[in-house]
Design an enzyme around this catalytic site. Structure first.
Site, PDB file in Angstrom:
ATOM      1  N   GLU A 173      44.255  47.246  37.714  1.00 44.88           N
ATOM      2  CA  GLU A 173      45.495  47.047  38.469  1.00 44.88           C
ATOM      3  C   GLU A 173      46.463  46.328  37.557  1.00 44.88           C
ATOM      4  OE1 GLU A 173      45.059  44.817  42.082  1.00 44.88           O
ATOM      5  OE2 GLU A 173      43.530  46.192  42.817  1.00 44.88           O
ATOM      6  N   ASP A 214      51.468  35.702  46.752  1.00 42.15           N
ATOM      7  CA  ASP A 214      50.636  35.197  45.668  1.00 42.15           C
ATOM      8  C   ASP A 214      50.587  33.688  45.604  1.00 42.15           C
ATOM      9  OD1 ASP A 214      49.548  37.465  44.115  1.00 42.15           O
ATOM     10  OD2 ASP A 214      51.662  38.032  43.997  1.00 42.15           O
TER      11      ASP A 214
END
Ligand SMILES: Cc1ncc(COP(=O)(O)O)c(C=O)c1O
Lengths: 390, 272
Positions: free
Chosen positions: B57, B68
């Site tokens: 990824e 995040d």
């Protein structure tokens, strides 16, 4: 999601999956509450008895003469409890959170006005309150940091990105993602995912309802132009919502032009931005060619944000509202002008709307009645202004 | 080389099939492109593959990564300071596909993809042999436009599901899932954790009632012990912040080896 979350192609719910059930729950709870007379009566009662509504409409005749307009009236949100319009929304949402059984509130703040309003509403209702604030804003609005603490809130400084409102929102959303089962996110403007833009407008629409009735009673007619500053856009949506159906009333939103649009150092998302997705909604966003959100600049912390509510993007596209920008320097002039002519020290945010008055005269002529949303008072900005005028 | 005739989605499917045949969990490694510096990415990606990574990824840095935790936030900030663009990410992916026939996806936020334009994004990814995207701030409700652009090219948008996702929503959305299903192990943002989220087993079981696609578990996975605990639960694990932590901690000349060894330890921990 209901179709009401979209304004043309703007709006939506661009959120982490974790939060999708929460915004659904919020939408249902809000729909339910606004139909419940007990809820709306309690909200109205507290608006009267605790916020001090209705706020007055002030005829600013010396200001009008100075800028060459027939009449200028000020909707005095600066006289609302805690000193800005932000309290209307903060109270409404805090009541909703309590009704939903959520006793932990997180909020973001830029100028500190929404943080103070959220902290005050939480104190009133006995809710825990955590306010995220960028370190740059903590520096330039520190009296409000102290006020929040006095009101029992915990202020968490955000030292990431541009260290302003945008980063405070990021951090508040991260907290919400992590604690979604127990936590209510009390967002301070008509931005973010559905249902926030609609809900915040609804709680702020009291400004427009009152102002319309007051103007008709005082002047015997509607104003020709209604003008408000636009950061995320909540005071503007609040006052505009009272006049949107009156097609003859011109609506005007004033964004923060910073050092000038050409300089790139500004916070005018409509005048200078492009379509994009920020903080859960598709709207107009200040961004680079590669889709990174740009750093913004404004002398006013409350307008220093690279996005704008999706309904404003839509009203801009349909042409119902005209959006312009005024620079830092113009806002500082507006700040002094209102202080000198009317004995009212405005916040730097609505000082942008005051600074637009001469331009309204140029665009619409001297025989114009203008209603200004004076969204807040200037105490919080005295340090900034002192520094700038030194 | 015949690789360019194989599309990205097939590479994804092959990656899960290979891991299953080897009776182990597939290991998905996330790396922010351009972290810690621009030149580091290519050797780090190859080291991850050398360690046994099944799927890569590529993290597209974004200024406002609201899903995040601090590790990916900081990596993103560093990458943006290093001038990394979406083009750079696609180029890294294309190189990896060409040289290693790797299964590669982009992981990034909506706005950079939206700005590029979904049609152009689709043709760029297709040309690069990249399988598709994972977009943490694009739930199914907002994906119609991107899906329309992706479908004709066989590109996949992998959905994330969370412990807070109710069954009725899984039942409604999972039938249109493609590639694999990404389960978020915890209620929160990315970032290495000490222990696995308590809801992960339940979530994977609920997901499997509605799909036969492989299921990967990510967010918070940090150690071989976590991976071992997911044997018999998931089909794969996705590891991001812990990978960035390993890279960040290593002395510069040791980074690639440290990463390779860490990935190898994850792969080994996933063997039944
Ligand atoms: C007095 C005042 N006016 C305006 C704003 C800008 O917000 P909005 O555009 O949502 O009204 C702020 C924000 O802090 C404020 O404090």
């Amino acid at each position: 999601m209901s179709t009401t979350g979209r304004y043309g192609r703007f709006g939506g719910q661009y959120l982490p999956e974790t939060l999708m059930p929460a915004v659904g729950e919020l939408e249902r709870a809000f729909d339910d509450a606004r139909r419940d007379e007990a809820f709306t009566q309690e909200f109205d009662r507290l608006l009267r008895e605790w916020v001090g509504r209705p706020t007055p409409l002030t005829d600013a005749s010396r200001l009008a003469r100075e800028v060459g307009l027939r009449r200028v009236t000020l909707k005095r949100e600066d006289l609302a409890h805690t000193g800005a319009h932000k309290i209307n929304n903060a109270l409404g949402q805090a009541l909703l959170a309590k009704r939903m059984g959520k006793h932990r509130i997180v909020a973001e703040t830029g100028a500190g006005q929404h943080g103070v309003a959220a902290a005050a509403a939480c104190a009133l209702l006995g809710l825990e309150c955590i306010v995220y604030m960028g370190t740059e804003d903590v520096r330039r609005q520190h009296p409000n940091v102290f006020r929040m603490k006095l009101l029992g809130a915990e202020v968490r400084e955000v030292d990431a990105g541009s260290r302003t409102l945008k980063d405070a929102i990021n951090e508040a959303i991260r907290d919400w993602v992590t604690n979604v089962r127990t936590t209510y996110y009390l967002l301070g403007s008509v931005v973010g995912p559905h249902p926030y833009p609609a809900m915040v407008r609804d709680f702020q629409s009291v400004i427009g309802r009152e102002a319309r009735a007051q103007h008709v009673e005082r002047v015997g007619k509607l104003p020709d132009v209604v003008v408000a500053c636009v950061g995320g856009g909540s005071n503007a949506m609040g006052i505009f919502s009272g006049f949107i159906a009156d097609r003859d009333v011109k609506l005007r939103g004033v964004e923060a032009g910073g050092l000038g649009i050409e300089s790139g150092k500004h916070a005018a998302s409509i005048v200078g931005g492009r379509e994009g997705v920020l903080h859960g909604a598709r709207s107009l966003v200040l961004q680079t060619d590669d889709g990174q959100i740009r750093e913004t600049h404004s002398v006013s912390a409350g307008l220093d944000y690279p996005g704008v509510g999706p309904e404003h993007a839509y009203l801009h596209e349909t042409g119902r509202v005209r959006y312009v920008s005024r620079t830092d320097v113009e806002a500082l002039e507006g700040f002094q002008l209102l202080s000198r002519t009317e004995g009212i020290i405005p916040a730097l945010e609505p000082a942008h709307a005051i600074a637009d008055l001469p331009h309204i005269r140029d665009d619409h002529g001297a025989d114009t009645d203008v209603l200004v949303c004076l969204s807040g008072r200037g105490d919080k900005d005295l340090d900034t202004v002192m520094e700038r005028l030194a | 080389m015949a690789t360019l005739t194989v599309d990205g989605k097939v590479r994804l499917e092959r990656a899960f099939a290979k891991a299953r045949a080897e009776r182990r969990l597939a290991v998905v490694v996330y790396l922010t492109v351009g972290y810690p510096d621009r030149d580091a990415t290519a050797p780090l990606l190859r080291a991850a593959l050398d360690g046994g990574t099944d799927i890569v990824e590529l993290g597209v840095p974004f200024s406002d990564p609201l899903a995040d935790g601090s590790t990916v936030q900081r990596a993103s900030e560093t990458a943006l300071r290093n001038g990394v663009t979406l083009d750079d990410c696609i180029r890294e992916g294309a190189d990896l596909v060409r040289e290693r026939d790797a299964a590669v996806q982009l992981m990034g936020y909506t706005n950079p993809f939206y700005r590029r334009g979904y049609e152009r994004l689709a043709s760029d990814l297709r040309a690069a042999g990249i399988a598709g995207v994972i977009v943490p701030d694009m739930p199914a409700e907002e994906s119609a436009e991107l899906d329309r652009s992706f479908a004709p090219s066989g590109l996949v948008r992998v959905d994330l599901y969370a412990p807070t996702t109710p069954d009725e929503r899984l039942a409604r959305l999972l039938p249109s899932a493609r590639g694999f299903v990404y389960c978020v192990s915890l209620t929160g943002v990315t970032g290495a954790r000490d222990r696995l989220g308590p809801d992960v087993g339940d979530l994977v079981a609920r997901v499997r009632r509605h799909t036969t696609l492989p299921v990967a578990v990510g967010f918070g996975i940090a150690t071989p012990t976590h991976v071992a605990a997911l044997r018999g639960v998931a089909d794969g694990v996705a590891v991001g912040s812990a990978v960035l932590d390993v890279i960040g901690r290593a002395a510069v000349p040791d980074r690639a080896t440290a990463l390779r060894d860490f990935v190898r330890s994850l792969v080994e921990a996933g063997r039944s």
